[in-house]
Write a protein that holds these residues in place. Structure first.
Motif, PDB file in Angstrom:
ATOM      1  N   ASP A 156     -12.856   2.460  -0.167  1.00 11.05           N
ATOM      2  CA  ASP A 156     -12.502   1.398  -1.108  1.00 11.05           C
ATOM      3  C   ASP A 156     -12.513   0.030  -0.433  1.00 11.05           C
ATOM      4  OD1 ASP A 156     -12.207   3.231  -3.124  1.00 11.05           O
ATOM      5  OD2 ASP A 156     -10.013   3.360  -2.961  1.00 11.05           O
ATOM      6  N   LEU A 157     -12.039  -0.029   0.818  1.00 11.88           N
ATOM      7  CA  LEU A 157     -12.068  -1.297   1.554  1.00 11.88           C
ATOM      8  C   LEU A 157     -13.493  -1.800   1.750  1.00 11.88           C
ATOM      9  CD1 LEU A 157      -9.396  -0.839   4.397  1.00 11.88           C
ATOM     10  CD2 LEU A 157      -9.201  -2.263   2.354  1.00 11.88           C
ATOM     11  N   MET A 158     -14.376  -0.878   2.092  1.00 14.54           N
ATOM     12  CA  MET A 158     -15.758  -1.247   2.369  1.00 14.54           C
ATOM     13  C   MET A 158     -16.505  -1.678   1.116  1.00 14.54           C
ATOM     14  SD  MET A 158     -16.668   1.795   5.096  1.00 14.54           S
ATOM     15  CE  MET A 158     -18.382   1.278   5.279  1.00 14.54           C
ATOM     16  N   ALA A 217     -14.991  -2.990  -1.638  1.00 15.31           N
ATOM     17  CA  ALA A 217     -14.278  -4.035  -2.391  1.00 15.31           C
ATOM     18  C   ALA A 217     -14.995  -5.373  -2.248  1.00 15.31           C
ATOM     19  CB  ALA A 217     -12.843  -4.146  -1.886  1.00 15.31           C
ATOM     20  N   GLN A 245       0.833  -1.196   0.000  1.00 22.09           N
ATOM     21  CA  GLN A 245       0.000   0.000   0.000  1.00 22.09           C
ATOM     22  C   GLN A 245       0.875   1.257   0.000  1.00 22.09           C
ATOM     23  OE1 GLN A 245      -3.258   0.666  -0.196  1.00 22.09           O
ATOM     24  NE2 GLN A 245      -2.794   2.846  -0.024  1.00 22.09           N
ATOM     25  N   TYR A 257      -9.536   5.639   1.216  1.00 22.80           N
ATOM     26  CA  TYR A 257      -8.962   4.311   1.429  1.00 22.80           C
ATOM     27  C   TYR A 257      -9.966   3.385   2.127  1.00 22.80           C
ATOM     28  CZ  TYR A 257      -5.845   0.683   3.233  1.00 22.80           C
ATOM     29  OH  TYR A 257      -5.261  -0.523   3.534  1.00 22.80           O
ATOM     30  N   VAL A 258     -10.593   3.894   3.186  1.00 19.84           N
ATOM     31  CA  VAL A 258     -11.567   3.081   3.911  1.00 19.84           C
ATOM     32  C   VAL A 258     -12.789   2.810   3.045  1.00 19.84           C
ATOM     33  CG1 VAL A 258     -13.111   3.034   5.907  1.00 19.84           C
ATOM     34  CG2 VAL A 258     -10.766   3.859   6.175  1.00 19.84           C
TER      35      VAL A 258
END
Length: 218
Positions: free
Chosen positions: A211-213, A215, A7, A208-209
């Motif tokens: 995108d995590l959620m 994905a 990352q 960033y968060v």
């Protein structure tokens, strides 16, 4: 074999890292160590009306100007903070610092409590204030004399000013006693690294968060 995804560093807003102390308590030594060992922080180069000392370079250590130029900068609101110390004016140019903060640059300030108050009033969320105390007044006096740079009259003036400066310790976020320079430096560096990780300064964290959620699960 599983590929490892590295990352990239998240975007981050810079901070204004202030070191203050009575003269001789060690802030300049700690500041120099930070600059030598941390490539992500730069010294905020102040303007001053005092003459250069041996070895000082204009534009690197200070911007040396005359009093009329200094007062012009004050009138134009071009300084983030300024103060008169031992008969000379010192101040922090505003434009360069503001641009650097947006780009994630950290700035180191070696200023007194007056400059700290002004800077905090104008850039509260970006400021981290660290005050360095000597282990005793006797040790402070010994350090001042061991420099061999000031007359006894100047040293007496610095000692007289020291207790007034120490009285403003409670205007800082962190207070560190410099009874050992290496230990003191390590504590200051820990403070800096922790403050860099504050959620509010990590401007890339929301995306960033998100995108995590969003994905898909593996």
């Amino acid at each position: 074999m599983v590929d490892t995804v590295i990352q990239a560093p998240l975007a981050r807003r810079g901070l204004l890292f202030i070191l203050s102390s009575p003269s001789g308590a060690g802030k300049s030594t700690i500041a120099r160590m930070l600059l030598e060992q941390d490539g992500h922080i730069a010294l905020s180069v102040s303007v001053t009306t005092r003459p250069p000392r041996p070895g000082e370079v204009d534009g690197q250590h200070y911007h040396f100007i005359d009093e009329s130029e200094f007062h012009r900068l004050v009138e134009e609101n071009a300084l983030l903070e300024w103060a008169k110390v031992f008969g000379h004016y010192y101040g922090t140019p505003k434009a360069q610092v503001k641009q650097g903060l947006r780009e994630g640059q950290d700035f180191l300030f070696d200023i007194d409590w007056q400059g700290t108050q002004q800077l905090y009033q104008r850039a509260e969320g970006d400021v981290v204030r660290v005050f360095i105390l000597p282990p005793s007044l006797e040790e402070l006096h010994r350090r001042l004399r061991s420099r061999n740079t000031d007359s006894e009259e100047v040293i007496a003036g610095r000692m007289a000013r020291a207790q007034d400066e120490i009285s403003h310790w409670d205007g800082y976020d962190f207070v560190v006693i410099n009874d050992n320079v290496d230990n003191c430096f390590e504590k200051v560096r820990q403070i800096l690294n922790s403050e860099r990780m504050r959620r509010a300064r990590q401007t890339g964290l929301i995306d960033y968060v998100r995108d995590l959620m969003n994905a898909p699960a593996p």
